[in-house]
Structures are given as C-alpha cells and as structure tokens.
Scaffold this motif. Structure first.
Motif, PDB file in Angstrom:
ATOM      1  N   MET A   1     -39.718 -70.679 -50.263  1.00 15.02           N
ATOM      2  CA  MET A   1     -40.802 -69.923 -50.891  1.00 15.02           C
ATOM      3  C   MET A   1     -42.067 -69.999 -50.048  1.00 15.02           C
ATOM      4  N   LYS A   2     -42.352 -71.187 -49.489  1.00 13.38           N
ATOM      5  CA  LYS A   2     -43.547 -71.348 -48.654  1.00 13.38           C
ATOM      6  C   LYS A   2     -43.454 -70.469 -47.413  1.00 13.38           C
ATOM      7  N   SER A   3     -42.243 -70.387 -46.823  1.00 14.10           N
ATOM      8  CA  SER A   3     -42.078 -69.576 -45.615  1.00 14.10           C
ATOM      9  C   SER A   3     -42.321 -68.092 -45.900  1.00 14.10           C
ATOM     10  N   ILE A   4     -41.931 -67.634 -47.092  1.00 13.87           N
ATOM     11  CA  ILE A   4     -42.152 -66.232 -47.456  1.00 13.87           C
ATOM     12  C   ILE A   4     -43.651 -65.941 -47.546  1.00 13.87           C
ATOM     13  N   PHE A   5     -44.382 -66.823 -48.246  1.00 15.56           N
ATOM     14  CA  PHE A   5     -45.829 -66.620 -48.353  1.00 15.56           C
ATOM     15  C   PHE A   5     -46.506 -66.713 -46.983  1.00 15.56           C
ATOM     16  N   TRP A   6     -46.013 -67.613 -46.138  1.00 17.47           N
ATOM     17  CA  TRP A   6     -46.577 -67.755 -44.795  1.00 17.47           C
ATOM     18  C   TRP A   6     -46.364 -66.472 -43.990  1.00 17.47           C
ATOM     19  N   GLN A   7     -45.161 -65.908 -44.075  1.00 16.26           N
ATOM     20  CA  GLN A   7     -44.880 -64.682 -43.336  1.00 16.26           C
ATOM     21  C   GLN A   7     -45.727 -63.515 -43.836  1.00 16.26           C
ATOM     22  N   VAL A   8     -45.894 -63.406 -45.164  1.00 15.80           N
ATOM     23  CA  VAL A   8     -46.710 -62.325 -45.718  1.00 15.80           C
ATOM     24  C   VAL A   8     -48.168 -62.484 -45.308  1.00 15.80           C
ATOM     25  N   SER A   9     -48.676 -63.730 -45.386  1.00 18.44           N
ATOM     26  CA  SER A   9     -50.082 -63.976 -45.044  1.00 18.44           C
ATOM     27  C   SER A   9     -50.354 -63.753 -43.561  1.00 18.44           C
ATOM     28  N   VAL A  10     -49.334 -63.864 -42.704  1.00 19.17           N
ATOM     29  CA  VAL A  10     -49.509 -63.623 -41.268  1.00 19.17           C
ATOM     30  C   VAL A  10     -49.269 -62.155 -40.938  1.00 19.17           C
ATOM     31  N   PHE A  11     -48.249 -61.558 -41.557  1.00 16.44           N
ATOM     32  CA  PHE A  11     -47.839 -60.198 -41.199  1.00 16.44           C
ATOM     33  C   PHE A  11     -48.913 -59.165 -41.544  1.00 16.44           C
ATOM     34  N   GLN A  12     -49.461 -59.238 -42.757  1.00 16.40           N
ATOM     35  CA  GLN A  12     -50.427 -58.227 -43.180  1.00 16.40           C
ATOM     36  C   GLN A  12     -51.717 -58.249 -42.348  1.00 16.40           C
ATOM     37  N   PRO A  13     -52.325 -59.418 -42.053  1.00 17.08           N
ATOM     38  CA  PRO A  13     -53.508 -59.403 -41.181  1.00 17.08           C
ATOM     39  C   PRO A  13     -53.201 -58.894 -39.771  1.00 17.08           C
ATOM     40  N   ILE A  14     -51.993 -59.193 -39.259  1.00 14.07           N
ATOM     41  CA  ILE A  14     -51.638 -58.704 -37.920  1.00 14.07           C
ATOM     42  C   ILE A  14     -51.584 -57.174 -37.926  1.00 14.07           C
ATOM     43  N   MET A  15     -50.998 -56.566 -38.967  1.00 10.77           N
ATOM     44  CA  MET A  15     -50.938 -55.110 -39.037  1.00 10.77           C
ATOM     45  C   MET A  15     -52.340 -54.497 -39.094  1.00 10.77           C
ATOM     46  N   GLY A  16     -53.228 -55.097 -39.878  1.00 11.54           N
ATOM     47  CA  GLY A  16     -54.595 -54.602 -39.930  1.00 11.54           C
ATOM     48  C   GLY A  16     -55.332 -54.788 -38.615  1.00 11.54           C
ATOM     49  N   GLY A  17     -55.070 -55.933 -37.957  1.00  8.17           N
ATOM     50  CA  GLY A  17     -55.724 -56.199 -36.673  1.00  8.17           C
ATOM     51  C   GLY A  17     -55.281 -55.245 -35.584  1.00  8.17           C
ATOM     52  N   LEU A  18     -53.978 -54.906 -35.554  1.00  3.92           N
ATOM     53  CA  LEU A  18     -53.474 -53.972 -34.540  1.00  3.92           C
ATOM     54  C   LEU A  18     -54.119 -52.593 -34.700  1.00  3.92           C
ATOM     55  N   THR A  19     -54.350 -52.188 -35.936  1.00 12.58           N
ATOM     56  CA  THR A  19     -55.018 -50.903 -36.166  1.00 12.58           C
ATOM     57  C   THR A  19     -56.411 -50.898 -35.557  1.00 12.58           C
ATOM     58  N   GLN A  20     -57.143 -51.981 -35.754  1.00 12.28           N
ATOM     59  CA  GLN A  20     -58.493 -52.058 -35.187  1.00 12.28           C
ATOM     60  C   GLN A  20     -58.462 -52.152 -33.666  1.00 12.28           C
ATOM     61  N   VAL A  21     -57.466 -52.841 -33.097  1.00  9.36           N
ATOM     62  CA  VAL A  21     -57.335 -52.928 -31.640  1.00  9.36           C
ATOM     63  C   VAL A  21     -57.088 -51.546 -31.055  1.00  9.36           C
ATOM     64  N   ASN A  22     -56.196 -50.773 -31.717  1.00  5.28           N
ATOM     65  CA  ASN A  22     -55.931 -49.406 -31.236  1.00  5.28           C
ATOM     66  C   ASN A  22     -57.213 -48.572 -31.222  1.00  5.28           C
ATOM     67  N   MET A  23     -58.037 -48.736 -32.275  1.00  7.21           N
ATOM     68  CA  MET A  23     -59.271 -47.976 -32.345  1.00  7.21           C
ATOM     69  C   MET A  23     -60.239 -48.400 -31.247  1.00  7.21           C
ATOM     70  N   LEU A  24     -60.296 -49.697 -30.956  1.00  9.92           N
ATOM     71  CA  LEU A  24     -61.168 -50.184 -29.880  1.00  9.92           C
ATOM     72  C   LEU A  24     -60.727 -49.643 -28.516  1.00  9.92           C
ATOM     73  N   VAL A  25     -59.384 -49.628 -28.318  1.00  9.77           N
ATOM     74  CA  VAL A  25     -58.871 -49.100 -27.044  1.00  9.77           C
ATOM     75  C   VAL A  25     -59.230 -47.621 -26.909  1.00  9.77           C
ATOM     76  N   LEU A  26     -59.048 -46.870 -28.011  1.00  7.23           N
ATOM     77  CA  LEU A  26     -59.361 -45.443 -27.967  1.00  7.23           C
ATOM     78  C   LEU A  26     -60.841 -45.204 -27.685  1.00  7.23           C
ATOM     79  N   ILE A  27     -61.700 -45.962 -28.364  1.00  7.70           N
ATOM     80  CA  ILE A  27     -63.143 -45.765 -28.162  1.00  7.70           C
ATOM     81  C   ILE A  27     -63.545 -46.134 -26.734  1.00  7.70           C
ATOM     82  N   GLY A  28     -62.972 -47.266 -26.247  1.00 11.72           N
ATOM     83  CA  GLY A  28     -63.315 -47.693 -24.883  1.00 11.72           C
ATOM     84  C   GLY A  28     -62.844 -46.716 -23.826  1.00 11.72           C
TER      85      GLY A  28
END
Length: 350
Positions: A1-28
């Motif tokens: 159960m702990k591993s599931i919560f750990w994966q969810v807590s890591v996966f969702q911020p990574i997806m949001g972070g990649l979106t912002q990285v793509n936007m930074l690359v595009l703007i730059g």
C-alpha cells in the motif's frame, strides 16, 4: 500500500513538471526564433504555446482517466471478493419450515467466540417464554450484541444449542427464521425516500393499510400525520429532517411491518435525551404486545419495563430477575441504577 501511494505522489508531480518544462523549452527556443525573425510572434509562437498547453491538458486528462480506471478495478475486485465469499450460515437440507413461531427461545450451555480460544459468551443458559419481555444489561464487551446475533443466526454457537419453539435454529429454514424476527438497531439507516417507502423497505409489496398499521403500532402515526404530505413526505438521507425519536419509531414500524412474533431492540434508546427516550419507550410498549421482546440496554428506565432482566458480565449471566428483585441483590444492576438515579435512590431510602 505504501508503494502505491509513493508511486502516485511521485508520478503526478512529474507529469505536471514535464508540462512546465515543455513550456519553458518552447518559450526559450521560440523566443530565440522570434528574435532571429524566423517565425512571427503572434501567429507563430503564441499559437504553438496554446497548442502545447491544450496538448498537455489532454495528456493530464488521460492520466486521470487511467488512475480512475485502476481505482474502479480495485474497488470492483473487492466487491466481487465479498460477493464470491462462500456462505457459512445456510439452511440445512430438509430444513424445518416455520411459517409463524410462537416465540419460545431456549439457550442451552451456549458458548461463542469470534476468535478461537477467546470466547465472548460462555455457558449461557436461559429460557424466554412466548410473549415475555426480557431485558439484557451488561458492560461494554460483555456479549450483549453477540447474543442477539446468535438469535438471528448471523453466527452459530461454537458450543451448545439455541432452540426456537423446540427446534434447533440450525434445523430451521434460514429465511423463515429471520422473517419471524424483527430487529431495531441503535442507529437504523433511513433512505432519502418517502416515509411509506422507508417503512416498507423490508416488505416492498406491503399495502398502504399494512404500512399505516405498522406505524400505528410503533406510535409513529401522530407525527407522520403532522408532516406536509404525511406518508408521502420525502425525508432526507439518514432521516436528517426528523428527530431521533421519530427516526427510531420509523425503524420500529419497519420491524413490525411483517408482524414478527419476536422483536429484538439493540440499545434503541442509547444516546438520546429523556424526552426522545420517552417517545421510543411508548413505541416499544405498544410494539411488545403479544410478541416475545428482547431489550438490550443499560438504561434502567428502559430495563425496568421488562418482565425479567438478565445481566451479562464477561460472557456469563451473573444476575437474573425482575427490576425489584435485582435492586435487592445489590449487584451490577443495583450499581447501574445508583449511577443513573443516585440521588433519587438515596432520598427514597431515607
């Protein structure tokens, strides 16, 4: 159960972070191309930024859908595990039919435990005559609710036997047995539906006259007639627009609809004010006529109405008698009365 919560807590911020990285690359990089004059600012870079933003939103929606599907699959798996669980309590072959019981209950050396070597009830023996009202008292964990569960055959004793009208409960048809027992719990669930539909929950084919008769026996008719649409009045989830006494009287009416010869009330007056308790007791007094009644409570004001009171301690019956008899023994029941009516008892003794 702990591993599931750990994966969810890591996966969702990574997806949001990649979106912002793509936007930074595009703007730059897009800004560099705009400065070089290779693409226009409005029709080129801003359009691409909006398209990338919409694309990122759709990717996020897909991940949320996948997460919802996984959650639903896990929930469905648990539901099917419950549905597929083999029934431990079933009707025996060649079960004895019991159209309507007389109401005689007999416990013979009954013992029961939810866990092996940890008995909840031990060597319990008593007889309830047809039409008799029995009160059951005892401290928390003494086995009161377990005893009621054995009467309805939600469990079978690990030792001894329980008889109804001379037949072992294990010999009776399970459906017939439970149709002969009406149960009112401490907290009865009421649906967001009409008053009539809530009373008829266990008997949906009941006629309006049968529903009204059950309400009359449960002393619920007076307040129902004061409702805007009477029996057609919609009540909120859990009976949110009714008082505690009104909810319990509807629960008693529901239990009485099939006119059971045995009525079981599991602490129906617990955690209510004196006025509400008086309302419920009026309903109980009306409902117990011509039927075997079992009252589980630690309120002396409720127990004193019973013909006989059994006191359970650590799974054994330690006292048995009427209210007056138990008050003279100065045991657990007397101490219970002193705690609830100490000043009144002292003044009457003087």
């Amino acid at each position: 159960m702990k591993s599931i919560f750990w994966q969810v807590s890591v996966f969702q911020p990574i997806m949001g972070g990649l979106t912002q990285v793509n936007m930074l690359v595009l703007i730059g990089y897009g800004g560099y191309l705009v400065i070089q004059g290779q693409i226009p600012l409005g029709a080129g870079m801003f359009v691409m930024a909006n398209l990338l933003h919409e694309f990122a939103n759709q990717v996020g929606n897909i991940t949320n859908i996948a997460n919802t599907i996984q959650t639903s699959l896990i929930g469905a798996q648990r539901v099917f595990e419950v549905i597929d669980t083999p029934e431990e309590i079933t009707s025996p072959e060649n079960a004895v039919a019991l159209p309507r019981a007389k109401g005689e209950l007999r416990f013979e050396n009954v013992a029961f435990g939810y866990v092996m070597d940890r008995p909840v009830l031990e060597d319990v023996s008593f007889v309830i005559q047809p039409g008799e009202c029995i009160g059951i008292a005892g401290e928390t964990g003494s086995g009161k609710s377990t005893l009621l569960a054995l009467i309805s055959r939600f469990y079978d004793p690990t030792h001894g036997a329980i008889y109804l009208d001379g037949h072992k409960l294990t010999q009776l048809d399970l459906g017939d047995l439970r149709r002969n027992i009406g149960i009112v719990f401490q907290e009865s669930f009421l649906f967001s539906n009409t008053v009539a539909a809530n009373i008829a929950f266990g008997h949906p084919d009941a006629t309006p006259s049968q529903i009204e008769q059950a309400a009359r026996l449960a002393a619920a008719e007076p307040f129902i007639c004061e409702l805007p649409d009477q029996y057609d009045t919609l009540i909120g989830e859990h009976g949110s627009n009714l008082s505690g006494g009104q909810r319990q009287r509807l629960a008693i009416a529901r239990a009485l609809l099939l006119d059971p010869p045995i009525l079981v009330l599991d602490d129906a007056t617990a955690a209510v004010d004196p006025e509400t308790e008086h309302e419920i007791q009026q309903a109980v007094d009306s409902a117990r006529e011509r039927r075997t009644t079992i009252l589980v409570s630690n309120r002396v004001s409720t127990l004193r109405r019973a013909d006989r009171i059994l006191v359970l301690q650590r799974g054994r019956i330690v006292e048995s008698g009427s209210h007056d008899e138990l008050m003279r023994t100065r045991g657990y029941y007397h101490r219970l009365a002193e705690l609830q009516f100490g000043d009144l008892l002292e003044s009457s003794a003087q």
